[in-house]
Scaffold this motif. Structure first.
Motif, mmCIF file in Angstrom:
data_model
loop_
_atom_site.group_PDB
_atom_site.id
_atom_site.type_symbol
_atom_site.label_atom_id
_atom_site.label_comp_id
_atom_site.label_asym_id
_atom_site.label_seq_id
_atom_site.Cartn_x
_atom_site.Cartn_y
_atom_site.Cartn_z
ATOM 1 N N PRO A 89 0.876 -1.117 -0.228
ATOM 2 C CA PRO A 89 -0.023 0.143 -0.005
ATOM 3 C C PRO A 89 1.075 1.250 0.154
ATOM 4 O O PRO A 89 1.705 1.178 1.037
ATOM 5 C CB PRO A 89 -0.863 -0.057 1.497
ATOM 6 N N ILE A 90 0.538 2.174 -0.849
ATOM 7 C CA ILE A 90 1.489 3.297 -0.980
ATOM 8 C C ILE A 90 0.860 4.507 -0.566
ATOM 9 O O ILE A 90 -0.226 4.832 -1.200
ATOM 10 C CB ILE A 90 2.083 3.498 -2.589
ATOM 11 N N HIS A 91 0.921 4.996 0.415
ATOM 12 C CA HIS A 91 0.239 6.356 1.096
ATOM 13 C C HIS A 91 0.842 7.619 0.178
ATOM 14 O O HIS A 91 2.080 7.401 -0.343
ATOM 15 C CB HIS A 91 0.656 6.419 2.340
ATOM 16 N N TYR A 92 0.042 8.457 0.075
ATOM 17 C CA TYR A 92 0.474 9.921 -0.410
ATOM 18 C C TYR A 92 0.917 10.801 0.611
ATOM 19 O O TYR A 92 -0.047 11.024 1.486
ATOM 20 C CB TYR A 92 -0.594 10.154 -1.498
ATOM 21 N N HIS A 93 2.161 11.441 0.332
ATOM 22 C CA HIS A 93 2.785 12.436 1.273
ATOM 23 C C HIS A 93 3.076 13.557 0.558
ATOM 24 O O HIS A 93 3.889 13.392 0.046
ATOM 25 C CB HIS A 93 3.721 11.891 2.180
ATOM 26 N N PRO A 94 2.184 14.387 0.127
ATOM 27 C CA PRO A 94 2.540 15.382 -0.924
ATOM 28 C C PRO A 94 3.587 16.187 -0.384
ATOM 29 O O PRO A 94 4.129 16.397 0.825
ATOM 30 C CB PRO A 94 1.368 16.462 -0.750
ATOM 31 N N THR A 95 4.448 16.743 -1.280
ATOM 32 C CA THR A 95 5.545 17.683 -0.988
ATOM 33 C C THR A 95 5.263 18.949 -0.299
ATOM 34 O O THR A 95 4.121 19.407 -0.491
ATOM 35 C CB THR A 95 6.136 17.910 -2.433
ATOM 36 N N THR A 96 6.328 19.399 0.404
ATOM 37 C CA THR A 96 6.049 20.516 1.260
ATOM 38 C C THR A 96 6.440 21.730 0.294
ATOM 39 O O THR A 96 6.117 22.883 0.618
ATOM 40 C CB THR A 96 7.142 20.715 2.582
ATOM 41 N N GLU A 97 6.930 21.523 -0.948
ATOM 42 C CA GLU A 97 7.115 22.579 -1.875
ATOM 43 C C GLU A 97 5.825 22.920 -2.673
ATOM 44 O O GLU A 97 5.095 22.327 -3.090
ATOM 45 C CB GLU A 97 8.002 22.086 -3.208
ATOM 46 N N ARG A 98 5.358 24.197 -1.925
ATOM 47 C CA ARG A 98 3.727 24.491 -2.441
ATOM 48 C C ARG A 98 3.961 25.784 -3.427
ATOM 49 O O ARG A 98 4.865 26.853 -2.824
ATOM 50 C CB ARG A 98 3.129 24.828 -1.174
ATOM 51 N N THR A 99 3.063 26.289 -4.082
ATOM 52 C CA THR A 99 2.969 27.414 -4.639
ATOM 53 C C THR A 99 2.117 28.366 -3.646
ATOM 54 O O THR A 99 1.283 27.857 -2.964
ATOM 55 C CB THR A 99 2.348 27.456 -6.142
ATOM 56 N N ASP A 100 2.360 29.720 -3.916
ATOM 57 C CA ASP A 100 1.539 30.694 -2.956
ATOM 58 C C ASP A 100 1.405 31.753 -4.107
ATOM 59 O O ASP A 100 1.912 31.970 -4.905
ATOM 60 C CB ASP A 100 2.143 30.799 -1.626
ATOM 61 N N ALA A 101 1.060 32.788 -3.350
ATOM 62 C CA ALA A 101 1.043 34.104 -3.850
ATOM 63 C C ALA A 101 2.304 34.765 -4.372
ATOM 64 O O ALA A 101 2.383 35.331 -5.492
ATOM 65 C CB ALA A 101 0.190 35.181 -3.167
ATOM 66 N N ASP A 102 3.178 34.280 -3.532
ATOM 67 C CA ASP A 102 4.656 34.885 -4.090
ATOM 68 C C ASP A 102 5.261 34.066 -5.021
ATOM 69 O O ASP A 102 5.922 34.445 -5.774
ATOM 70 C CB ASP A 102 5.734 35.004 -2.769
ATOM 71 N N TYR A 103 5.125 32.930 -4.876
ATOM 72 C CA TYR A 103 5.776 31.864 -5.962
ATOM 73 C C TYR A 103 4.730 31.062 -6.669
ATOM 74 O O TYR A 103 4.457 30.044 -6.149
ATOM 75 C CB TYR A 103 6.664 31.076 -5.145
ATOM 76 N N PRO A 104 3.973 31.715 -7.629
ATOM 77 C CA PRO A 104 2.771 30.855 -8.166
ATOM 78 C C PRO A 104 2.815 29.981 -9.238
ATOM 79 O O PRO A 104 1.979 29.276 -9.611
ATOM 80 C CB PRO A 104 1.886 32.269 -8.922
#
Ligand code: FES
Length: 885
Positions: free
Chosen positions: A758-773
């Motif tokens: 079973p492979i769980h999904y742990h999304p990256t902590t690298e996220r887009t936001d208003a500064d880095y869209p």
């Protein structure tokens, strides 16, 4: 088999063979102009006309099947007179200079054989097209045989050339635009290779004095090439027609990117840094200096303060010696290679579930598959010969194609489904496909019962990933996810090919595990056309890691602790006890002041690793950086203390291992320049200076290979003499073993049953936001290779002189950026300036950049995140902002 008489000789040939092929196999030369075994015979030149007893008319030997009992005459006065007349017409398209410069072209060979002289063909300026740097077009020399049109369509899967007009007015022209460069030509060179005249030639080609068969130094496909040498220079590279992988085809890198070999900035002498300046040194001086520096580090800090990075462009023999050097001469398991940043996730995932960290199939299984799943790969640009094979199989044979790629690509245009997922969401997508397959009763119940464990737990796990929920996460349409799943599991063998789009994430290893799960529950492992196949990036990355250039494994990809005793007996020495650091941990240790010295072989780590600022800080702390390379790389230039000049693969003997586990010979075509030496030779000399009198006294690469196969039983049957007849895929345990095309046919590498994970999904902590869209991914372009150490010094550099930042048209418009305009791309970690390429293949809100240009240095922008299991950097997901410069 059929038996017939050809020119009075009894000839036996397989049923279905043409008369032409039967005659040629028997050594009977039938003239041909329009025939090429790579394309369908169309019988346009009629030079191969033959007589058959009982037939009213002459027939074309290339199109007529050899039948039992036929009596064939290929040569008599009448036939040869006809051929002479025909050749006389064709000779109007051959100049006297061409006959001398290109004696191997079929028309020229036949003119010489039939004693026909040039009719003095002139080439008006309008006939010449030099718009592609690799291909010279001179349509005054065209005889309208259509070979270029056919090979482009039938082998490359493109339609760059076509015929216009009728009868005497017909001519071949580029399909799009007036010039070749205006169309879809990818400079694969198939048209110049097949052209029987000088209408299409390799630009700047010179006649070769000798030809040497070797394996391409670029990607992991493993195309065999014939390298032409005149004097001491490589002047041409041709695809080997009898090669099992490329079957007479190649890409622009294999065909035209050999110029680096003779580049004026090749390192030809050892250099030692004195202060900031480099000073030339003799080999004795340089090696004594290296040995003293390494001994000093060992004396002060212990052997684990040194790391060795092997090269995935080196031979298996070089890499075997590199890991032995690290373990015995230095005494550390700090040995790794660039696989760490590309397919170590694949090797770890496949080893964990299937028991072997390598491709399950052969490239020949592409044509045996009903469905092809391309996941996180763009084979048309990065593995072009495989891309062409997939394309042909889809277009010509009707195979189904599913593409998982955040961008559109050449293959997505012909795919049944293209899932342009949000970068980094492969795991929920693949789990959702598995869930839909199970929920729709499309799983292979017999295979599951016979060979898999823990299916119920797996089914319960993937049930948490219904396509309707996953569609939002992946920014896809749920109906497309369901359709892709149904096609993949919908009957017939399915062949998965995956690339770095799957692995270069924080969950790259787990994404490959998810893909293996998907293959297993549909029974798509262990048979022809069924499997999971990583498209390995560098020519010998599979081999270098497999030789033991990984801190945790020894030669043959066996775990260090499991095989310690065997290797200590074989090598007659103790192996280091401390677990080694992998590449990224070596960088961390350097930054922390724990690693003091690094030996870097054929690998520009400063330019290649993500988060360049941190790499630079770490390298700056090292007391000793020894670089073995063809060129003064950025790593050497900025942080090197010693630079030892290496021989390229065109200049040495050895073997490579391609992406389908095939061991193939590398042969010396030309001399290494100046004092450059093969890596194994340099490392052995250094090891002896460091006190290893035995174990590093190999007379030649064959002796190294013999030691490799002695410690790696699965390659025990692969000898240099057998490799003379062509490559062999391991496992191959004895000299009568033909090798293994498909793994896991009856058992997995570790036993009869595999366990679904079973492979769980742990999304990256690298996220887009208003500064880095924007979400930026990086990858390769067709004409360049990695950080362009080799391809950047070749004709291909003209096709791709700089990296680009590719943006969707709407985003470019919003940012007021035009095509070619410079933009600053900035992440939380750094910035770079690149010209913009407006590209409809890119989805809005995403960006794509190539990473070949070490001056543009996009790795100043990529970030510090790494795969949770094996440490591969997350090259595919970086949040960035973009603005005009
Ligand atoms: Fe057979 Fe041209 S080679 S017709």
């Amino acid at each position: 088999m059929v038996t017939l008489k050809i020119d009075g000789e009894s000839v036996t040939a397989p049923t279905g063979t043409s008369i032409l092929e039967a005659a040629r196999a028997a050594g009977i030369a039938v003239p041909t102009i329009c025939w090429d075994p790579r394309i369908e015979p169309i019988g346009s030149c009629r030079l191969c006309l033959v007589e058959i007893q009982g037939y009213d008319e002459l027939v074309t030997a290339c199109q007529t099947e050899a039948k039992e009992g036929m009596w064939v005459t290929t040569h008599n006065a009448e036939l040869d007179a006809y051929r002479r007349t025909e050749l006389g017409w064709y000779a109007e398209h051959a100049s006297a200079e061409d006959l001398i410069a290109h004696p191997d072209k079929e028309l020229h060979r036949l003119m010489a054989r039939f004693g026909i002289e040039s009719a003095g063909c002139a080439s008006p300026a309008k006939a010449i097209d030099a718009s592609m740097p690799q291909i010279r077009v001179d349509m005054a020399k065209c005889i309208d045989c259509l070979r270029c049109v056919q090979i482009c369509e039938e082998v490359q899967g493109a339609s760059v050339w076509h015929e216009v007009g009728r009868g005497d007015e017909s001519r071949i022209v580029p399909k799009h635009g007036d010039l070749l460069s205006e169309g879809a030509c990818v400079a694969c060179g198939a048209c110049t290779d097949t052209c029987p005249t000088t209408a299409l030639t390799d630009a700047g080609a010179m006649p070769a004095d000798s030809w040497t068969r070797t394996t391409c130094p670029y990607c992991g496909v493993g195309c065999e090439l014939d390298i032409g040498v005149a004097g001491d220079r490589i002047v041409a590279a041709r695809p080997a027609r009898d090669a099992p992988v490329n079957k007479g085809h190649a890409c622009s890198k294999g065909r035209y990117a050999f110029g680096f070999t003779h580049s004026g900035d090749r390192q030809t002498q050892p250099l030692v840094r004195k202060g900031r300046a480099w000073e030339p040194a003799s080999w004795d001086e340089a090696l004594d200096h290296c040995a003293a520096q390494l001994a000093e580090v060992i004396g002060r800090h212990g052997p684990d303060a040194i790391g060795v990075l092997a090269s995935s462009r080196s031979t298996n023999e070089d890499s075997y010696v590199a890991q032995k050097f690290a373990r015995l001469a230095i005494g550390t398991n700090n040995i790794d290679c660039c696989a760490r940043v590309c397919h170590t996730p694949t090797a770890a995932a496949m080893k964990a579930i299937l028991g072997a960290g390598a491709a399950t199939n052969s490239f020949d299984d592409i044509e045996r598959a009903s469905t092809i799943l391309v996941a996180g790969a763009n084979p048309s640009e990065c593995h072009p010969v495989v891309g062409a094979r997939i394309r042909r199989h889809v277009v010509a044979n009707g195979a189904k194609l599913i593409v998982l790629d955040p961008r559109a690509q050449a293959l997505s245009e012909i795919a049944s489904v293209h899932l342009a997922l949000k970068p980094g969401t492969d795991i929920p997508l693949i789990n959702a496909m598995a869930h839909h397959i199970i929920a729709s009763d499309l799983a292979d119940k017999d295979f599951i019962a016979a060979r898999l464990d823990e299916f119920d737990a797996f089914a319960a796990h993937v049930a948490q990933f219904p396509p309707d929920r996953v569609a939002d996460i992946c920014e896809l349409d749920a109906a497309d996810i369901r359709r892709a799943a149904e096609i993949y599991a919908g009957g017939g063998p399915a062949y998965a090919a995956h690339g770095l789009g799957l692995t270069e994430h924080v969950q790259g290893t787990e994404a490959v595990m998810a893909l293996v799960n998907l293959a297993l529950v549909t029974g798509n492992v262990g048979g022809p056309g069924r499997g999971v196949n990583p498209l390995r990036g560098q020519n010998n990355v599979q081999g270098t890691a497999h030789m033991g250039c990984d801190p945790g494994i020894l030669t043959g990809a066996v775990a260090l602790e499991e095989a310690r005793g065997d290797f200590e007996r074989a090598w007659g020495a103790e192996l280091p006890k401390t677990p080694g650091r992998h590449l990224m941990k070596m960088i961390d240790a350097a930054a922390a002041g724990e690693l003091k010295a690094l030996v870097v072989i054929g690998y520009d780590i400063l330019a290649s690793l993500a988060d360049e600022h941190e790499t630079a800080k770490a390298l700056a702390k090292l007391d000793c950086v020894i670089v073995i390379d063809l060129f003064m790389t950025r790593t050497a230039h900025e942080y090197g203390h010693v630079l030892l000049p290496a021989a390229s693969s065109f200049e040495k003997e050895g073997t490579f291992m391609n992406a389908e586990r095939r061991i193939q010979r590398v042969r010396k075509a030309t001399q290494a320049p100046g004092a450059a030496r093969a890596d194994w030779d340099i490392l052995c000399a250094l090891a002896r200076r460091m006190g290893c009198e035995t174990g590093f006294d190999f007379p030649d690469p064959q002796a190294i290979w013999d030691e490799i196969r002695a410690v790696w039983p699965a390659a025990g049957g692969i000898t240099y003499s057998r490799l003379e007849a062509g490559g062999i895929q391991w496992p191959c345990r004895g000299e009568s073993d033909p090798g293994t095309e498909v793994l896991h046919a009856s058992e997995f590498g570790h036993g009869p049953r595999a366990r679904l994970r079973p492979i769980h999904y742990h999304p990256t902590t690298e996220r887009t936001d208003a500064d880095y869209p924007f979400l930026m991914s990086t990858g390769r372009n067709l004409y360049q290779f990695n950080v362009a150490t080799m391809s950047g010094r070749s004709a291909n550099a003209l096709m791709r002189p700089t990296d680009t930042l590719d943006l969707a048209p709407a985003d470019a418009a919003r940012l007021a950026l035009t095509d070619g305009e410079l933009a600053q791309v900035e992440s939380r970690y750094g910035s770079a300036i690149l010209p913009v390429a407006i590209d409809e293949r890119v989805v809005e809100g995403r960006a794509f950049a190539t990473f070949h240009d070490t001056e543009r240095a996009i790795n100043r922008v990529t970030g510090p995140h790494r795969d949770r299991m094996v440490g591969a950097p997350e090259y595919k997901v970086t949040a960035v902002r973009i603005r005009p410069v």
